[in-house]
Write a protein that holds these residues in place. Structure first.
Motif, PDB file in Angstrom:
ATOM      1  N   PRO A  74       8.074 -12.145   5.571  1.00 30.64           N
ATOM      2  CA  PRO A  74       8.530 -13.263   4.743  1.00 30.64           C
ATOM      3  C   PRO A  74       7.390 -13.947   3.990  1.00 30.64           C
ATOM      4  CG  PRO A  74       8.497 -13.903   7.050  1.00 30.64           C
ATOM      5  CD  PRO A  74       8.192 -12.433   7.010  1.00 30.64           C
ATOM      6  N   ARG A  75       6.168 -13.671   4.398  1.00 25.37           N
ATOM      7  CA  ARG A  75       5.000 -14.300   3.773  1.00 25.37           C
ATOM      8  C   ARG A  75       4.262 -13.369   2.812  1.00 25.37           C
ATOM      9  NH1 ARG A  75       3.503 -19.545   4.571  1.00 25.37           N
ATOM     10  NH2 ARG A  75       1.369 -18.870   4.891  1.00 25.37           N
ATOM     11  N   GLU A  76       4.748 -12.160   2.680  1.00 24.77           N
ATOM     12  CA  GLU A  76       4.073 -11.153   1.856  1.00 24.77           C
ATOM     13  C   GLU A  76       2.604 -11.014   2.257  1.00 24.77           C
ATOM     14  OE1 GLU A  76       4.866 -11.691  -2.322  1.00 24.77           O
ATOM     15  OE2 GLU A  76       7.023 -11.797  -2.000  1.00 24.77           O
ATOM     16  N   ALA A  77       2.405 -10.940   3.583  1.00 16.11           N
ATOM     17  CA  ALA A  77       1.042 -10.877   4.119  1.00 16.11           C
ATOM     18  C   ALA A  77       0.542  -9.442   4.295  1.00 16.11           C
ATOM     19  CB  ALA A  77       0.987 -11.596   5.466  1.00 16.11           C
ATOM     20  N   ILE A  78       1.409  -8.460   4.025  1.00 16.27           N
ATOM     21  CA  ILE A  78       1.021  -7.066   4.282  1.00 16.27           C
ATOM     22  C   ILE A  78       0.978  -6.260   2.989  1.00 16.27           C
ATOM     23  CG2 ILE A  78       1.554  -4.948   5.556  1.00 16.27           C
ATOM     24  CD1 ILE A  78       2.986  -6.579   7.624  1.00 16.27           C
ATOM     25  N   ARG A  79      -0.080  -5.486   2.864  1.00 14.40           N
ATOM     26  CA  ARG A  79      -0.234  -4.546   1.750  1.00 14.40           C
ATOM     27  C   ARG A  79      -0.538  -3.174   2.338  1.00 14.40           C
ATOM     28  NH1 ARG A  79       1.662  -8.025  -0.533  1.00 14.40           N
ATOM     29  NH2 ARG A  79       0.984  -9.336  -2.252  1.00 14.40           N
ATOM     30  N   ILE A  80      -0.128  -2.123   1.635  1.00 11.83           N
ATOM     31  CA  ILE A  80      -0.497  -0.775   2.071  1.00 11.83           C
ATOM     32  C   ILE A  80      -1.828  -0.425   1.399  1.00 11.83           C
ATOM     33  CG2 ILE A  80       0.195   1.633   2.219  1.00 11.83           C
ATOM     34  CD1 ILE A  80       2.006  -0.322   3.764  1.00 11.83           C
ATOM     35  N   HIS A  81      -2.826  -0.224   2.210  1.00 13.57           N
ATOM     36  CA  HIS A  81      -4.180   0.018   1.714  1.00 13.57           C
ATOM     37  C   HIS A  81      -4.346   1.474   1.279  1.00 13.57           C
ATOM     38  CE1 HIS A  81      -8.496  -0.485   1.343  1.00 13.57           C
ATOM     39  NE2 HIS A  81      -8.666   0.602   2.070  1.00 13.57           N
ATOM     40  N   ASN A  82      -4.598   1.671  -0.012  1.00 20.11           N
ATOM     41  CA  ASN A  82      -4.818   3.017  -0.567  1.00 20.11           C
ATOM     42  C   ASN A  82      -3.745   4.031  -0.159  1.00 20.11           C
ATOM     43  OD1 ASN A  82      -7.104   2.181  -1.856  1.00 20.11           O
ATOM     44  ND2 ASN A  82      -8.532   3.051  -0.384  1.00 20.11           N
ATOM     45  N   GLY A  83      -2.543   3.542   0.076  1.00 17.44           N
ATOM     46  CA  GLY A  83      -1.459   4.440   0.473  1.00 17.44           C
ATOM     47  C   GLY A  83      -1.636   5.041   1.860  1.00 17.44           C
ATOM     48  N   CYS A  84      -2.584   4.491   2.625  1.00 15.18           N
ATOM     49  CA  CYS A  84      -2.926   5.110   3.925  1.00 15.18           C
ATOM     50  C   CYS A  84      -2.398   4.345   5.132  1.00 15.18           C
ATOM     51  CB  CYS A  84      -4.435   5.224   4.060  1.00 15.18           C
ATOM     52  SG  CYS A  84      -5.148   6.383   2.902  1.00 15.18           S
ATOM     53  N   TYR A  85      -2.529   3.027   5.106  1.00 17.98           N
ATOM     54  CA  TYR A  85      -2.084   2.252   6.268  1.00 17.98           C
ATOM     55  C   TYR A  85      -1.857   0.800   5.854  1.00 17.98           C
ATOM     56  CZ  TYR A  85      -7.089   1.193   6.334  1.00 17.98           C
ATOM     57  OH  TYR A  85      -8.366   0.836   5.960  1.00 17.98           O
ATOM     58  N   ALA A  86      -1.105   0.086   6.689  1.00 17.88           N
ATOM     59  CA  ALA A  86      -0.791  -1.308   6.397  1.00 17.88           C
ATOM     60  C   ALA A  86      -1.968  -2.211   6.762  1.00 17.88           C
ATOM     61  CB  ALA A  86       0.445  -1.722   7.184  1.00 17.88           C
ATOM     62  N   MET A  87      -2.227  -3.178   5.907  1.00 14.76           N
ATOM     63  CA  MET A  87      -3.276  -4.164   6.168  1.00 14.76           C
ATOM     64  C   MET A  87      -2.687  -5.555   6.135  1.00 14.76           C
ATOM     65  SD  MET A  87      -6.767  -3.227   4.157  1.00 14.76           S
ATOM     66  CE  MET A  87      -7.395  -4.860   4.391  1.00 14.76           C
ATOM     67  N   VAL A  88      -2.982  -6.352   7.159  1.00 10.52           N
ATOM     68  CA  VAL A  88      -2.456  -7.714   7.259  1.00 10.52           C
ATOM     69  C   VAL A  88      -3.494  -8.706   6.732  1.00 10.52           C
ATOM     70  CG1 VAL A  88      -1.650  -9.493   8.856  1.00 10.52           C
ATOM     71  CG2 VAL A  88      -1.080  -7.092   9.270  1.00 10.52           C
ATOM     72  N   ASN A  89      -3.048  -9.572   5.844  1.00 19.54           N
ATOM     73  CA  ASN A  89      -3.913 -10.658   5.381  1.00 19.54           C
ATOM     74  C   ASN A  89      -3.885 -11.756   6.453  1.00 19.54           C
ATOM     75  OD1 ASN A  89      -4.942 -13.033   4.219  1.00 19.54           O
ATOM     76  ND2 ASN A  89      -4.406 -12.313   2.164  1.00 19.54           N
ATOM     77  N   GLU A  90      -4.966 -11.879   7.159  1.00 19.03           N
ATOM     78  CA  GLU A  90      -5.035 -12.792   8.311  1.00 19.03           C
ATOM     79  C   GLU A  90      -4.892 -14.258   7.903  1.00 19.03           C
ATOM     80  OE1 GLU A  90      -8.364 -11.974  10.801  1.00 19.03           O
ATOM     81  OE2 GLU A  90      -7.796  -9.863  11.059  1.00 19.03           O
ATOM     82  N   ASP A  91      -5.203 -14.561   6.652  1.00 16.40           N
ATOM     83  CA  ASP A  91      -5.108 -15.944   6.187  1.00 16.40           C
ATOM     84  C   ASP A  91      -3.660 -16.351   5.918  1.00 16.40           C
ATOM     85  OD1 ASP A  91      -7.858 -16.198   6.267  1.00 16.40           O
ATOM     86  OD2 ASP A  91      -8.092 -15.501   4.203  1.00 16.40           O
ATOM     87  N   ILE A  92      -2.800 -15.364   5.723  1.00 12.27           N
ATOM     88  CA  ILE A  92      -1.414 -15.638   5.349  1.00 12.27           C
ATOM     89  C   ILE A  92      -0.450 -15.434   6.514  1.00 12.27           C
ATOM     90  CG2 ILE A  92       0.461 -15.004   3.790  1.00 12.27           C
ATOM     91  CD1 ILE A  92      -1.611 -14.069   1.773  1.00 12.27           C
ATOM     92  N   CYS A  93      -0.729 -14.455   7.383  1.00  9.79           N
ATOM     93  CA  CYS A  93       0.161 -14.121   8.504  1.00  9.79           C
ATOM     94  C   CYS A  93       0.383 -15.337   9.404  1.00  9.79           C
ATOM     95  CB  CYS A  93      -0.458 -12.981   9.318  1.00  9.79           C
ATOM     96  SG  CYS A  93       0.467 -12.575  10.811  1.00  9.79           S
ATOM     97  N   VAL A  94       1.670 -15.563   9.759  1.00  7.72           N
ATOM     98  CA  VAL A  94       2.005 -16.676  10.652  1.00  7.72           C
ATOM     99  C   VAL A  94       2.436 -16.186  12.038  1.00  7.72           C
ATOM    100  CG1 VAL A  94       2.572 -18.308   8.834  1.00  7.72           C
ATOM    101  CG2 VAL A  94       4.354 -16.785   9.708  1.00  7.72           C
ATOM    102  N   GLY A  95       2.301 -14.882  12.279  1.00  6.56           N
ATOM    103  CA  GLY A  95       2.581 -14.345  13.608  1.00  6.56           C
ATOM    104  C   GLY A  95       4.042 -14.343  14.004  1.00  6.56           C
TER     105      GLY A  95
END
Ligand code: SF4
Ligand code: SF4
Length: 64
Positions: free
Chosen positions: A24-45
């Motif tokens: 819901p926070r759009e905290a995850i991006r797929i890095h280079n099409g390889c794996y998911a990366m969480v933006n730690e500043d945005i993630c609310v757990g």
């Protein structure tokens, strides 16, 4: 700041992108099409990504 943080196991993640769609926070991006990366500043757990991941690649960890 949230107490918990989503943590992706890069060795298990299959880069399907489901977690990124569910977050819901759009905290995850797929890095280079390889794996998911969480933006730690945005993630609310909230854990929605963990529930949605078909590979069970996401765990919630305590913030340090
Ligand atoms: S725990 Fe919640 S806020 Fe953090 S990445 Fe997962 S869905 Fe997004
Ligand atoms: S849902 Fe799971 S397998 Fe799919 S991109 Fe996210 S962490 Fe990786």
């Amino acid at each position: 700041m949230a107490k918990k943080l989503a943590n992706v196991n890069k060795n298990i993640c299959v880069a399907c992108g489901v977690c990124a769609l569910e977050c819901p926070r759009e905290a995850i991006r797929i890095h280079n099409g390889c794996y998911a990366m969480v933006n730690e500043d945005i993630c609310v757990g909230c854990g929605l990504c963990k529930k949605a991941c078909p590979a069970e690649a996401i765990e919630l960890k305590e913030r340090g």
